[in-house]
Design an enzyme around this catalytic site. Structure first.
Site, short mmCIF file in Angstrom:
data_model
loop_
_atom_site.label_atom_id
_atom_site.label_comp_id
_atom_site.label_asym_id
_atom_site.label_seq_id
_atom_site.Cartn_x
_atom_site.Cartn_y
_atom_site.Cartn_z
N SER A 1 16.82 -12.07 1.86
CA SER A 1 16.70 -12.50 3.25
C SER A 1 15.59 -13.53 3.41
O SER A 1 14.48 -13.36 2.89
CB SER A 1 16.41 -11.29 4.15
OG SER A 1 16.13 -11.69 5.47
N ASN B 1 14.75 -4.26 7.83
CA ASN B 1 13.49 -4.71 7.25
C ASN B 1 12.40 -3.81 7.80
O ASN B 1 11.96 -3.98 8.95
CB ASN B 1 13.25 -6.18 7.62
CG ASN B 1 11.98 -6.74 7.00
OD1 ASN B 1 11.14 -6.00 6.48
ND2 ASN B 1 11.83 -8.05 7.06
N CYS C 1 7.55 -3.68 9.12
CA CYS C 1 6.77 -3.84 10.34
C CYS C 1 6.14 -2.50 10.75
O CYS C 1 6.73 -1.45 10.53
CB CYS C 1 7.65 -4.35 11.48
SG CYS C 1 8.30 -6.01 11.24
N THR D 1 13.15 -16.40 -4.35
CA THR D 1 12.28 -17.57 -4.47
C THR D 1 12.92 -18.71 -5.24
O THR D 1 12.70 -19.88 -4.93
CB THR D 1 10.95 -17.15 -5.12
OG1 THR D 1 10.35 -16.10 -4.34
CG2 THR D 1 9.98 -18.31 -5.21
#
Length: 341
Positions: free
Chosen positions: A38, A148, A151, A290
């Site tokens: 992502s 995700n 957080c 990456t």
């Protein structure tokens, strides 16, 4: 190894039928086990740049969107990137249009991609996650959602993906909202990633993805001796790339031993051999991250190299090679054959 695999011509006696790389991943039928991480491949920008050719030669078997939040976010202040000798530190900060902007502007474009769409969502409370999941899952084009969980919960202050109880509570809140596939993206910055994975499974997750980035900082080289001033605008960021691969492999292996859920492994994958290592560690599929910044077609190369490895090592072309167990067994067999006698 990558170049030699691309250019290698097999002698007739060593030729093998190219193995079928298709897999079933938590209910998703995929042509091969290579996804994107992502936020590492901007498909909307790529469509503007490459046009129809991108759809014709799409590198991923499923596309994972950038993470969206309920409210729009500008992201962190610049600078946002710092290159390391074997990786990249980013402090992007989840910039996005917000839920309504995503549904109105981004989703119609992403719906044209020739692969199942996985939407990544992040909330700062369980209720925010539930709102995101309910709204996004209602869209027919969305095949799955990735949570995700890096957080912090605004009520508890705990990072939801770092605390098993928080992770399980989150899944118990969002699981009743949708029957679509829920993938939980685990953070490596947890005391016991295996315990968090178990909590996600107990809460109703369908699959896991790992690893996310490692906490890191870069010191501003122009700040003067011993000032300690950091380069990134937000102070710290997350490290990705080949520098984290060994950590990622250990965590994938740990999680695979602790849960029965399929795993999407990621962290510094640059070649087919890297992908093979993750499959051997227990992953069902892998994600290129990456490396996409350096080579937008990296996932196609990784897929082709993985297929070449399986073919040249004499893998049987089984339909689909489905599931983590069969992939791991095959990958381990391939590794064993590559060792000197």
């Amino acid at each position: 190894m990558a170049g030699s695999l691309r250019n290698k011509q097999l002698r007739p006696e060593n030729r093998a039928i190219a193995p079928d790389l298709s897999i079933e991943l938590a209910g998703l039928e995929l042509e091969h086990p290579i996804l994107n991480g992502s936020g590492t491949f901007d498909a909307i920008a790529a469509l503007r740049t490459f046009g129809p050719e991108l759809r014709e030669r799409f590198p991923f078997s499923a596309f994972v969107s950038k993470t969206i939040t309920v409210a729009p976010r500008e992201g962190n202040p610049p600078p946002r990137l710092w290159e390391t000798p074997a990786g990249l530190i980013n402090s992007i900060g989840l910039p996005n249009r917000g839920l309504e902007g995503f549904l109105a502007h981004d989703l119609p474009v992403l719906a044209t991609l020739p692969a199942p769409l996985v939407v990544s969502v992040a909330g700062f409370s369980h209720d925010e996650f539930a709102r995101l999941v309910e709204a996004v899952a209602a869209e027919d084009v969305v095949a799955a959602l990735e949570l995700n969980v890096s957080c912090p919960n605004v009520k508890s202050g705990c990072v939801m993906g770092a605390e098993p109880l928080e992770t399980r509570a989150l899944l118990e809140r969002v699981r009743p909202v949708t029957s679509k596939t829920l993938v939980v993206k685990l953070t490596p910055n947890a005391t016991d990633v295996g315990a968090v994975a178990e909590a996600a499974e107990q809460g109703g997750a369908d699959a896991l993805s790992l690893i996310n980035t490692l906490r890191s900082v870069a010191i501003d080289p122009s700040s003067g001796a011993f000032s300690g001033r950091t380069w990134l605008g937000a102070g710290s960021g997350g490290l990705s790339g080949p520098a984290v691969r060994a950590v990622a492999l250990e965590q994938v292996q740990t999680v695979a031993a602790r849960t029965s859920l399929p795993i999407i492994g990621m962290g510094g994958i640059r070649s087919g051999r890297d992908a093979l290592d993750f499959l051997a560690a227990g992953a069902s599929a892998v994600a290129v991250g990456t490396e996409n910044f350096r080579d937008p077609a990296a996932a196609r190369r990784v897929r082709d190299e993985l297929g070449s490895l399986l073919a040249t090592r004499g893998a049987e072309p089984a339909k689909g090679a489905l599931g983590a167990a069969s992939w791991s067994q095959k990958a381990l067999q391939m590794q064993a054959k590559s060792q000197p006698a």
